[in-house]
Enzyme design. Structure first.
Site, PDB file in Angstrom:
ATOM      1  N   HIS A  84       0.816  -1.218   0.000  1.00 24.44           N
ATOM      2  CA  HIS A  84       0.000   0.000   0.000  1.00 24.44           C
ATOM      3  C   HIS A  84       0.849   1.267   0.000  1.00 24.44           C
ATOM      4  O   HIS A  84       0.364   2.332  -0.362  1.00 24.44           O
ATOM      5  CB  HIS A  84      -1.052  -0.009   1.117  1.00 24.44           C
ATOM      6  CG  HIS A  84      -0.562   0.328   2.495  1.00 24.44           C
ATOM      7  ND1 HIS A  84      -0.244  -0.627   3.437  1.00 24.44           N
ATOM      8  CD2 HIS A  84      -0.372   1.503   3.112  1.00 24.44           C
ATOM      9  CE1 HIS A  84       0.130  -0.040   4.560  1.00 24.44           C
ATOM     10  NE2 HIS A  84       0.056   1.258   4.396  1.00 24.44           N
ATOM     11  N   ASP A 219       1.087  -7.665   2.329  1.00 26.98           N
ATOM     12  CA  ASP A 219       1.228  -6.232   2.057  1.00 26.98           C
ATOM     13  C   ASP A 219       2.693  -5.797   1.926  1.00 26.98           C
ATOM     14  O   ASP A 219       3.225  -5.111   2.787  1.00 26.98           O
ATOM     15  CB  ASP A 219       0.536  -5.451   3.184  1.00 26.98           C
ATOM     16  CG  ASP A 219       0.265  -4.005   2.801  1.00 26.98           C
ATOM     17  OD1 ASP A 219       0.834  -3.535   1.806  1.00 26.98           O
ATOM     18  OD2 ASP A 219      -0.510  -3.346   3.513  1.00 26.98           O
ATOM     19  N   SER A 649       3.856   2.284   8.565  1.00 26.15           N
ATOM     20  CA  SER A 649       3.744   1.263   7.538  1.00 26.15           C
ATOM     21  C   SER A 649       5.070   1.122   6.816  1.00 26.15           C
ATOM     22  O   SER A 649       5.694   2.114   6.453  1.00 26.15           O
ATOM     23  CB  SER A 649       2.661   1.630   6.532  1.00 26.15           C
ATOM     24  OG  SER A 649       1.436   1.208   7.025  1.00 26.15           O
TER      25      SER A 649
HETATM   26  N1  ARG Z   1      -4.756   0.663   7.421  1.00 19.53           N
HETATM   27  C1  ARG Z   1      -3.440   0.648   6.867  1.00 19.53           C
HETATM   28  C2  ARG Z   1      -2.787   2.037   7.001  1.00 19.53           C
HETATM   29  O1  ARG Z   1      -3.351   2.898   7.607  1.00 19.53           O
HETATM   30  C3  ARG Z   1      -3.437   0.177   5.464  1.00 19.53           C
HETATM   31  C4  ARG Z   1      -4.055   1.111   4.484  1.00 19.53           C
HETATM   32  C5  ARG Z   1      -4.007   0.681   3.054  1.00 19.53           C
HETATM   33  N2  ARG Z   1      -4.992  -0.309   2.719  1.00 19.53           N
HETATM   34  C6  ARG Z   1      -6.290  -0.056   2.368  1.00 19.53           C
HETATM   35  N3  ARG Z   1      -7.062  -1.063   2.127  1.00 19.53           N
HETATM   36  N4  ARG Z   1      -6.770   1.144   2.265  1.00 19.53           N
HETATM   37  O2  ARG Z   1      -2.042   2.520   6.198  1.00 19.53           O
HETATM   38  N1  ASP Z   2      -1.396   1.469   7.905  1.00 17.77           N
HETATM   39  C1  ASP Z   2      -0.706   2.551   8.563  1.00 17.77           C
HETATM   40  C2  ASP Z   2       0.370   3.216   7.694  1.00 17.77           C
HETATM   41  O1  ASP Z   2       0.249   3.307   6.507  1.00 17.77           O
HETATM   42  C3  ASP Z   2      -0.157   2.109   9.859  1.00 17.77           C
HETATM   43  C4  ASP Z   2      -1.110   2.333  10.982  1.00 17.77           C
HETATM   44  O2  ASP Z   2      -1.837   3.336  10.977  1.00 17.77           O
HETATM   45  O3  ASP Z   2      -1.095   1.508  11.888  1.00 17.77           O
HETATM   46  O4  ASP Z   2       1.317   3.771   8.172  1.00 17.77           O
END
Ligand code: ARG
Ligand code: ASP
Length: 715
Positions: A84, A219, A649
């Site tokens: 991502h 990921d 991330s």
């Molecule tokens: N929750 C994770 C973060 O905040 C992954 C985000 C990317 N994935 C998604 N399905 N939007 O970055």
């Molecule tokens: N998914 C998040 C990021 O892109 C990480 C988090 O918020 O825990 O940094």
């Protein structure tokens, strides 16, 4: 008595700072954390993590792009980050005919790696506490003159630290400006895409599983940093060579066990651990619900159009993911704050604070005004905060044609001041920006956003926050007419006409554009926002910051016997905890890891988020997992109790011996309030098990030559 009791509770709740809470400053580990880390199992020293004299783990951790972390995993510049995090780059190389999102991408030699203009990898050279130099000459100053002096000092420190452009230098405040650190970076500009699994692996579970456990997302994506012949940063050139980093991470094949020590090194973006109760209340009861409501509408419209047209599906993939990510986090945050009774905890802490400053007159004179000031300021802020979010989400981010309208100058003054050579540059730059915009634009989708979101703005905001033009327009036209008379009539909705106009762009065209119906409406909204909302909102926020800085100073004094960590500010931090699962609700126990078998279990070819590639099923059925298996299973992801946030991330997850065992990519939904209040019972970060990454690269992609480059270790 009551106060004393609260004092006790609040102290326990807020600063018993269980080992797991906190994002710590690498240069202060020796002083604050290393003993505890070693007690928890860490076998290295603070110097192994951050050292000024020798290569240390910090040299293997980079800022990837604008908001992620990456880790170096070979002596030839190989960089591991999340799928991502590389998503927009993978997307930009993709089209319907050559769809790397769906099919994955693997360079089979260095010559096949794909350059990514604009993408950077930043290596931290050093970080230093420069508080004394920043505060020099500021005693006695207040308000604007104080700010001016601080800015002067900061600019000077930054200028000197760049060493004539060798480094990027930034001074950042910690603890709301009670402390300042200087950070210098080497910025590499030639970062190429090496490999990415198909979305059905890299985004498996999609937005459905996002923020959730149990999780099965592969990921990750792999890039390579290039340097010039002297191993220094250089802009893209085919002559560049793979960068040899000072340090790269050995990769452990040993996996993880419950209660293992685990550490993240990375760039957490923003947290707000020291807010007063009123701020938490506002987020929980107004800001999050407002933004959730607006984005629910946006996402419904995206979904509809993406499902109907494969081209739109690719165009809006990244926008959808971005929009839904915070939307879901805000929901989790509300729930978590509620469950923690965060507002009550904050109030209890504030009662403590009162007891504390009342112990002597000087403290009382300084700190007694703080809480009443917050009380008043947050009442003032409330309506403006609402309007602020509505304008941000709808006018500046939601309706796409408004973003396009914002590319163009509002009058010909600037244009007339410069010569023809400059005019030509502006035309070219505009043409490129506009072409980029249209690449990922679908008119039918945006038209619907335009109508729905404008109606929402009109219905939900107080009249005084809206320009008359909008109110009149929406009263006069029904939806169809609104589109016909405003949207469809705009030159901004017609790519060809617009590009034609840009090629002949001049002062007259600029003036004429002001009468375009979309431009006119956008300008009316923007002006109304700037004149009636932004100023006041900003002023209240600034006043809040001043009070918050004082409050923070008080908290630091009050808690001087405890170690406090500064809020995340997108600088390098170390966070640690242990491998463990959790109990999300009564009667449910989450195990700490997931496996390939779980992917087969979730697989459903009818639901896009749960489709898997045939090859993965074949590999699973063949069952020959080699060195990537443990107890007959291929591990996929695992959780630990490490305090992390957005920006973490791509952070390498490092074991007690300083080896890479995982790749951080998310948090569990029940713990997403950790940006505001951490709960050791519920807050878990989610990491990819590095053995799944190796399995995919080696067995699935057949890119074993990459693995040969890595340093695999086993105890
Ligand atoms: N929750 C994770 C973060 O905040 C992954 C985000 C990317 N994935 C998604 N399905 N939007 O970055
Ligand atoms: N998914 C998040 C990021 O892109 C990480 C988090 O918020 O825990 O940094």
């Amino acid at each position: 008595m009551r106060k004393l009791f609260l004092f006790f509770i609040a102290t326990v709740l807020s600063v018993s700072a269980s080992a797991k809470e906190g994002m710590w400053i690498p240069t202060l580990l020796e002083k604050y954390n290393i003993d505890e880390m070693q007690e928890m199992g860490f076998r290295l020293t603070a110097d192994d993590i951050y050292s000024v004299n020798q290569n240390s783990l910090k040299d293997a951790v980079v800022i990837f792009g604008r908001g992620c972390t990456g880790g170096m995993i070979s002596d030839q510049g190989l960089l591991l980050t999340n799928h991502h995090c590389g998503f927009s780059n993978i997307q930009s190389h993709s089209s319907v005919e050559q769809d790397y999102l769906s099919d994955g991408f693997w360079a089979m030699s260095q010559g096949e790696e794909l350059p990514n203009p604009g993408l950077t990898a930043k290596f931290l050279d050093r970080m230093v506490d420069v508080s004394d130099s920043v505060f020099a000459g500021t005693t006695g100053l207040e308000g604007d003159s104080l700010q001016q002096k601080l800015n002067e000092n900061i600019s000077r420190i930054q200028r000197e630290a760049t060493e004539d452009g060798k480094f990027e230098a930034v001074v950042k405040p910690l603890f709301f400006g009670n402390q300042y650190f200087l950070y210098t970076y080497l910025v590499f500009q030639d970062v190429r895409l090496v490999g990415a699994p198909p979305q059905s692996v890299g985004k498996f579970g999609g937005d459905t599983d996002n923020w959730m456990w149990p999780r099965h997302t592969g990921d990750f994506s792999i890039f390579r940093v290039y340097a010039n012949a002297d191993n220094e940063p250089a802009s893209y050139s085919p002559d560049n060579v793979p960068y040899r980093p000072k340090k790269w991470l050995p990769i452990s094949l040993d996996g993880v066990q419950p209660n293992d020590f685990m550490m993240l090194m990375g760039y957490p973006g923003t947290t707000q651990q020291y807010l007063p109760s009123q701020a938490v209340e506002l987020i929980q009861n107004q800001s999050n619900p407002d933004r959730i409501k607006i984005r629910t509408t946006i996402l419904d419209i995206f979904d509809k159009h993406m499902a109907a047209d494969p081209k739109v599906r690719i165009q809006y993939a990244s926008k959808h993911a971005r929009t839904s990510n915070s939307w879901k986090r805000w929901k989790g945050e509300i729930r978590g704050l509620d469950r923690l009774q965060a507002v009550e905890q904050k109030k209890a802490f504030e009662a403590d604070f009162e007891v504390w400053y009342m112990q002597n007159d000087t403290l009382e004179a300084t700190y007694a005004p703080v809480l009443p000031q917050f009380e008043k300021l947050y009442v003032d802020l409330q309506p403006y905060e609402k309007a602020y979010h509505y304008y941000q989400e709808i006018v500046f981010k939601g309706i796409e044609i408004f973003k396009l309208a914002d590319f163009f100058p509002r009058n010909d003054r600037g244009w007339n001041r410069v010569d023809e050579a400059r005019h030509d540059m502006v035309r070219k730059a505009l043409a490129i920006k506009v072409a980029d915009y249209f690449d990922d634009y679908d008119q039918a989708t945006d038209q619907e956003l335009f109508v729905e979101l404008l109606r929402m703005l009109r219905n939900d905001l107080d009249e005084s926050f809206l320009p008359d033009d909008l109110t009149k327009l929406l009263a006069k036209f029904d939806d169809d007419k609104l589109v016909r008379r405003v949207y469809a009539k705009s030159v901004l909705a017609d790519q060809e006409k617009l590009q034609q106009m840009i090629s002949e762009f001049d002062g007259k065209k600029i003036n004429k554009l002001q009468k375009d119906p979309v431009v006119e409406l956008f300008q009316a909204l923007k002006q109304h926002y700037q004149r009636n909302i932004e100023n006041v909102h900003q002023e209240i926020q600034e006043n809040i910051s001043t009070v918050q800085q004082k409050y923070m100073k008080g908290i630091m004094l009050m808690e001087k016997n405890f170690q406090l960590y500064p809020d995340a500010n997108f600088t390098l931090r170390v966070a640690y905890g242990q491998v463990e699962g959790y109990q999300p609700r009564d009667g449910v126990n989450y195990r700490y890891y997931t496996t390939l078998a779980g992917i087969m279990e979730k697989n459903n070819q009818d639901i896009p988020d749960y489709q898997i590639p045939d090859k993965l099923r074949e590999l699973y059925n063949a069952g020959n997992f080699g060195e990537y298996e443990t107890n007959g299973e291929v591990p996929v992801a695992y959780t630990a109790s490490i305090h992390s946030t957005g920006g973490n991330s791509g952070s390498p997850a490092i074991n007690a011996r300083g080896q890479l065992v995982g790749l951080n990519f998310d948090r569990c939904w029940e713990g997403t309030m950790s940006d505001i209040m951490f709960d050791p019972d519920q807050c878990r970060n989610i990491m990819l098990d590095v053995r799944y990454m190796l399995f995919i690269v080696d067995r699935f992609a057949g890119a074993g030559y990459l693995i040969d480059e890595m340093e695999l270790v086993s105890e």
